[in-house]
Scaffold this motif. Structure first.
Motif, mmCIF file in Angstrom:
data_model
loop_
_atom_site.group_PDB
_atom_site.id
_atom_site.type_symbol
_atom_site.label_atom_id
_atom_site.label_comp_id
_atom_site.label_asym_id
_atom_site.label_seq_id
_atom_site.Cartn_x
_atom_site.Cartn_y
_atom_site.Cartn_z
ATOM 1 N N GLN A 43 -9.080 -7.440 -29.041
ATOM 2 C CA GLN A 43 -9.987 -6.323 -29.250
ATOM 3 C C GLN A 43 -11.422 -6.783 -29.117
ATOM 4 O O GLN A 43 -11.732 -7.948 -29.333
ATOM 5 C CB GLN A 43 -9.791 -5.692 -30.638
ATOM 6 N N THR A 45 -15.152 -5.328 -30.594
ATOM 7 C CA THR A 45 -15.754 -4.353 -31.495
ATOM 8 C C THR A 45 -17.250 -4.247 -31.234
ATOM 9 O O THR A 45 -17.929 -5.242 -30.999
ATOM 10 C CB THR A 45 -15.503 -4.737 -32.964
ATOM 11 N N THR A 90 -18.965 2.259 -35.466
ATOM 12 C CA THR A 90 -18.086 1.171 -35.053
ATOM 13 C C THR A 90 -17.157 1.674 -33.961
ATOM 14 O O THR A 90 -16.546 2.749 -34.098
ATOM 15 C CB THR A 90 -17.251 0.643 -36.236
ATOM 16 N N ASN A 92 -13.958 0.192 -31.594
ATOM 17 C CA ASN A 92 -12.989 -0.852 -31.293
ATOM 18 C C ASN A 92 -12.298 -0.532 -29.975
ATOM 19 O O ASN A 92 -11.696 0.542 -29.832
ATOM 20 C CB ASN A 92 -11.940 -0.975 -32.408
ATOM 21 N N THR A 94 -9.382 -1.799 -27.484
ATOM 22 C CA THR A 94 -8.188 -2.641 -27.421
ATOM 23 C C THR A 94 -7.800 -2.846 -25.965
ATOM 24 O O THR A 94 -7.686 -1.874 -25.201
ATOM 25 C CB THR A 94 -7.028 -1.995 -28.186
ATOM 26 N N ALA A 135 -6.908 -7.964 -34.028
ATOM 27 C CA ALA A 135 -6.643 -6.921 -35.011
ATOM 28 C C ALA A 135 -5.990 -7.478 -36.271
ATOM 29 O O ALA A 135 -5.858 -6.768 -37.262
ATOM 30 C CB ALA A 135 -5.757 -5.846 -34.394
#
Length: 321
Positions: A43, A45, A90, A92, A94, A135
């Motif tokens: 991931q 972020t 935020t 994220n 993936t 994660a």
């Protein structure tokens, strides 16, 4: 049969068994703890902060421009974003298994830079933080004062200065962060009645702080080119940025025609406190700090988790009251 050799020669069988046992004892300390394929996708972020904004404003002014640019990035599986009521944002992203986390981070950073001109000035000034991570949550460590000698603000800043950096340097720790950091900050609490009485606005206070809390470079006296009579060169130094509450309280907001001045202390209260107190951590009812560790993609968590308590114990040894 092959087994008959060992039955007819028990001494040979005993020697081979001893050799195999010794080889296993020697190898047990060198072989990897585990050898499994990666099952957690990497991931990346992205975090940003819009001070004073609510979740709806953050979603409109920060989330939408960034997500429009990042959408469709190579090897991305899905996206997850959150806009907080404290002005935090935020995102994220993936990625597929087997992709390079460093390349993924560069791709996200390149796309996010396209959205920077569309962001509010306050967000651009604080910048966008982009990091790779896994994660998988590695550990959560709580820091507290057993005898309640230190408050939550002190413990949070102690962890930021002495513990977080030491843990982040451990091989395998992708990110070490505090839950609800209480970073030291100068807070100015405005009195609306006094501002109205003196015909001032919050923007006047902000402008005064920005213009008078600066680091000025004034140069040198006697620098070249100079005459032959000049024998001394002096560097001019100024006080620089303000650091104490009383210094901020003395900032001039307005000079009146009669020679009097209006200072911040006339319309506000200045104190040294936490930058944000929207979140805090507790341990068994005691105020404290709590940090979490996220592992790097592809790292052996079992070995990394053994190193974390050792470094945390050394870093927190001075805070035992």
């Amino acid at each position: 049969m092959f087994s008959g050799i060992f039955i007819d020669r028990p001494r040979l069988a005993l020697v081979i068994a001893i050799v195999i046992t010794l080889a296993g004892i020697i190898a047990i300390k060198t072989i990897p703890t585990a050898q499994f394929p990666d099952i957690v996708p990497p991931q990346v972020t992205l975090t940003a902060t819009y001070p004073g904004a609510d979740a709806e404003v953050v979603e409109t002014t920060v989330a939408q421009p960034i997500e429009q640019q990042i959408n469709g990035i190579d090897n991305a599986l899905y996206y997850q974003s959150a806009s907080g009521a404290d002005g935090s944002y935020t995102l994220n992203v993936t990625f597929a298994l087997g992709t390079d986390p460093d390349i993924n981070t560069v791709n996200v950073q390149n796309r996010a830079s396209l959205a920077t001109p569309q962001l509010p000035e306050e967000v651009s000034r604080s910048g966008l933080t982009i990091r790779k991570k896994s994660a998988a949550l590695l550990q959560v460590i709580s820091l507290y004062s057993p005898h309640k000698t230190y408050d939550a603000i002190y413990l949070s800043n102690y962890a930021t200065i002495n513990i977080i950096d030491a843990l982040a340097r451990i091989k395998g720790v992708g990110q070490a962060t505090l839950f609800g950091p209480l970073d030291y900050s100068l807070r100015i609490w405005l009195d609306p009645d006094r501002l109205t009485e003196l015909n001032l606005t919050p923007n006047d206070v902000i402008s005064a702080v920005r213009s008078q809390n600066i680091q000025a470079a004034l140069g040198r006296v006697g620098a070249a080119p100079i005459t032959s009579e000049q024998q001394v060169q002096i560097n001019i130094k100024t006080k620089g940025r303000l650091s104490r509450p009383e210094e901020f309280a003395a900032i001039v907001l307005r000079a009146n025609a009669d020679g009097s001045v209006v200072r911040i202390k006339d319309v506000a209260r200045v104190e040294m406190s936490a930058k944000s107190q929207d979140r805090y951590s507790r341990f068994n009812g005691r105020s404290g700090g709590r940090d979490r560790h996220l592992s790097d993609p592809g790292i052996q968590c079992s070995r990394c988790s053994v190193s974390c308590p050792r470094d945390n114990q050394r870093a927190s040894g001075a805070c035992s009251h």
